[in-house]
Design an enzyme around this catalytic site. Sequence first.
Site, PDB file in Angstrom:
ATOM      1  N   GLY A 114     -50.685  26.472  23.430  1.00  0.00           N
ATOM      2  CA  GLY A 114     -50.126  27.768  23.047  1.00  0.00           C
ATOM      3  C   GLY A 114     -50.087  28.719  24.218  1.00  0.00           C
ATOM      4  CD  GLN A 115     -47.099  31.008  28.006  1.00  0.00           C
ATOM      5  OE1 GLN A 115     -46.419  29.990  27.861  1.00  0.00           O
ATOM      6  NE2 GLN A 115     -47.343  31.531  29.177  1.00  0.00           N
ATOM      7  N   GLY A 116     -50.344  33.002  25.070  1.00  0.00           N
ATOM      8  CA  GLY A 116     -50.573  34.350  24.533  1.00  0.00           C
ATOM      9  C   GLY A 116     -50.434  35.368  25.633  1.00  0.00           C
ATOM     10  N   GLY A 138     -52.842  34.477  28.537  1.00  0.00           N
ATOM     11  CA  GLY A 138     -52.762  33.254  29.304  1.00  0.00           C
ATOM     12  C   GLY A 138     -52.234  32.095  28.492  1.00  0.00           C
ATOM     13  CB  VAL A 142     -54.468  27.661  25.045  1.00  0.00           C
ATOM     14  CG1 VAL A 142     -55.692  26.864  24.644  1.00  0.00           C
ATOM     15  CG2 VAL A 142     -54.742  29.150  24.937  1.00  0.00           C
ATOM     16  CE  LYS A 182     -58.157  33.384  26.550  1.00  0.00           C
ATOM     17  NZ  LYS A 182     -58.647  34.106  25.400  1.00  0.00           N
ATOM     18  CG  ASP A 233     -57.847  41.630  19.109  1.00  0.00           C
ATOM     19  OD1 ASP A 233     -57.192  42.195  18.196  1.00  0.00           O
ATOM     20  OD2 ASP A 233     -57.315  40.996  20.038  1.00  0.00           O
TER      21      ASP A 233
END
Length: 617
Positions: free
Chosen positions: A313-315, A318, A320, A334, A431
Amino acid sequence: MSNRSLEMSVFVLSIFSLFVFVLGELGQSLPNCPESRCGSGPAIRFPFRLKGQQPNYCGYHGFDLSCTERNDTLLELPNLVKLYVQEIDYVYQVINVSDPDDCFLRQALNINFSASPFRFKDDLLYNYTLFNCSTAERNLIRNAPCLGAPGYEVYAIPGFNRISEYTLTSCTKMYDILSIPYIYSYEIYPEMSNASRNIIQLTWSKPACGLCEAGGGRCELKSDGTELCKMSHITPRTSGASTKLIIAGATLGSFLLLVAFIALYHLYRADRKEKENQARIEKFLEDYKALTPTRYTYADLKRITHQFKDKLGQGAYGTVFKGKLSSEILVAVKILNSSTGNGEEFINEVGTMGRIHHVNVVRLVGFCAEGFRRALVYEFLPNESLEKFIFSNDGYHHSLGWEKLQDIALGIAKGIEYLHQGCDQRILHFDIKPHNILLDDNFTPKISDFGLAKLCSKDQSIVSMTTARGTMGYIASEVFSRNFGNVSYKSDVYSFGMLLLEMVGGRKNIDVNVENRTENSNRVFFPEWIYDHLDRGEEMRIRIEEEGDAQIAKKLTIVGLWCIQWFPVDRPSMTIVVQMLEGDGDDLAMPPNPFNSTGMPAGRHYHQELPVISEVE
Ligand SMILES: *[C@@H]1O[C@H](CO)[C@@H](O)[C@H](O)[C@H]1NC(C)=O
Ligand SMILES: *[C@@H]1O[C@H](CO)[C@@H](O)[C@H](O)[C@H]1NC(C)=O
Ligand SMILES: *[C@@H]1O[C@H](CO)[C@@H](O)[C@H](O)[C@H]1NC(C)=O
Ligand SMILES: *[C@@H]1O[C@H](CO)[C@@H](O)[C@H](O)[C@H]1NC(C)=O
Ligand SMILES: *[C@@H]1O[C@H](CO)[C@@H](O)[C@H](O)[C@H]1NC(C)=O
Ligand SMILES: *[C@@H]1O[C@H](CO)[C@@H](O)[C@H](O)[C@H]1NC(C)=O
């Protein structure tokens, strides 16, 4: 002398000495300060003393207790404040006290600790204003029934509620009570027994015998007025009285011999104990090393992730990747964007995660810091995030079922409770949202992403913040603007409440991507909708399939609505949330409406319309 006869003579000597010793014991006129208690009340020992029954040297000034006729343990504080002592925790130096009439507010005005060794244990203290109202005010949910009488009612309004919110037409102000612990009112916590609602915890700092007690020792007073920690439970005897009884010099000699023998034995034991302690510390350090995150090189990470082959995944922070430490251990790596931040998030995450271990918190296996390259290595969780399960229309949510959703909610609550209470420092996550809850094979939820977390000491009740942190839709009012209260662990409770309601609703509470922000009258703000629904006593009919589903859905909803109360202090702590979720929910009270109090923006809009206010200290 052969070994045998040596043993024999030691044996005979011991028996003889023991006999003399016992004789000496019997001859004691008065043991020092044995533990005492009132009926079946808590044990009373140093620094407490039982007035009239124990001599002064058994305790400290200000720690006088007495027994009532009904065997209650009574503590008298200055200003004629009388409280029953329910429990004494000598290790943590805390006592649970209650008002004899279960009406703490009546006493609170008179409490003045300046001449007392005690303080309130709670780190958050509140000011209350008391009102005398001739008729019941529907809005005032903070009844103090024990102060009322036929013809009028008394309400205790906490200072964080602006009085103007209430229509106080038939009320007169009585007085303020400053700096007292939170009062669990009957209206908000009906499930609490009246007795535990009235328990107040006090603490003392001097004498500091908690450590001594924790180690199995007992404190006692020395002649110079300071305290001394005795590790042996045998209280020392005064020798004057015993010498009277021990007539023969030979007997005294044997006694001394025995003392020497016992001393030697204790010395030997102490030495062995010390060695055991050292071994224990070594073992702890070994274990600890295994638990603390490993530092990896960038080359290591390349190897672990097979040249970053499998992207998970991408957030914003950064990318992962999936990796493999050994044949069994899968990890998520990550890689943090080097462009974002100054490394604070990285330090935050390693610093925070390195010290916590809980089944509902994702485990940090390692990290990498090589120049501008920074990465975090986590245990891999195959089911990905909760978001995937609750916001999809393709049947995922269906397959989880309400029982499972309830377990997940409870797991998350326990994880947050651990962060707030379980470590030596309080960890505020800031969060909490479905995206940051990962699920393992068994759908055990694990809280992740500690990039925004804050560490603070447990007695620090208020957190200072320079910018609002968190994700739209989950941020508590006070994080936006301090007008609504101070930022504290209650801000996480709010986010958890929003998450819970999203789990119930199976969709986002607020769609922050809506183009037309001004008028979305056909878009319903789910928490508000469901509150109105429940308030009208209607049945929950959200994806209910099995018997019991409706009850779970209702419980999760009510808990969620408690958590999203506008003012932080109205939200329960995570400990109470866990209790609420563990119960069957029948006795949960409907919370006050979080959306319609005057003077605050309507819930549906505030997330979108409130400007973000920076708070610079
Ligand atoms: C108080 O405790 C004592 C000692 O345990 C007992 O003998 C006495 O009956 C108790 N009194 C009451 C009123 O319970
Ligand atoms: C003391 O009071 C606290 C708070 O009400 C409660 O959590 C705790 O269990 C009490 N301790 C005992 C031993 O009753
Ligand atoms: C508490 O008592 C002290 C004297 O014992 C007094 O000086 C002080 O003003 C009192 N405080 C309050 C708030 O009444
Ligand atoms: C309570 O009132 C006192 C005195 O007016 C004030 O200093 C204190 O900050 C108030 N505490 C809270 C929690 O509002
Ligand atoms: C409250 O007000 C009523 C009259 O309105 C009065 O009779 C009563 O004594 C007051 N109570 C207190 C505790 O001040
Ligand atoms: C607790 O207090 C409330 C309000 O005064 C009262 O209605 C209720 O009967 C009390 N419950 C018990 C068990 O005493």
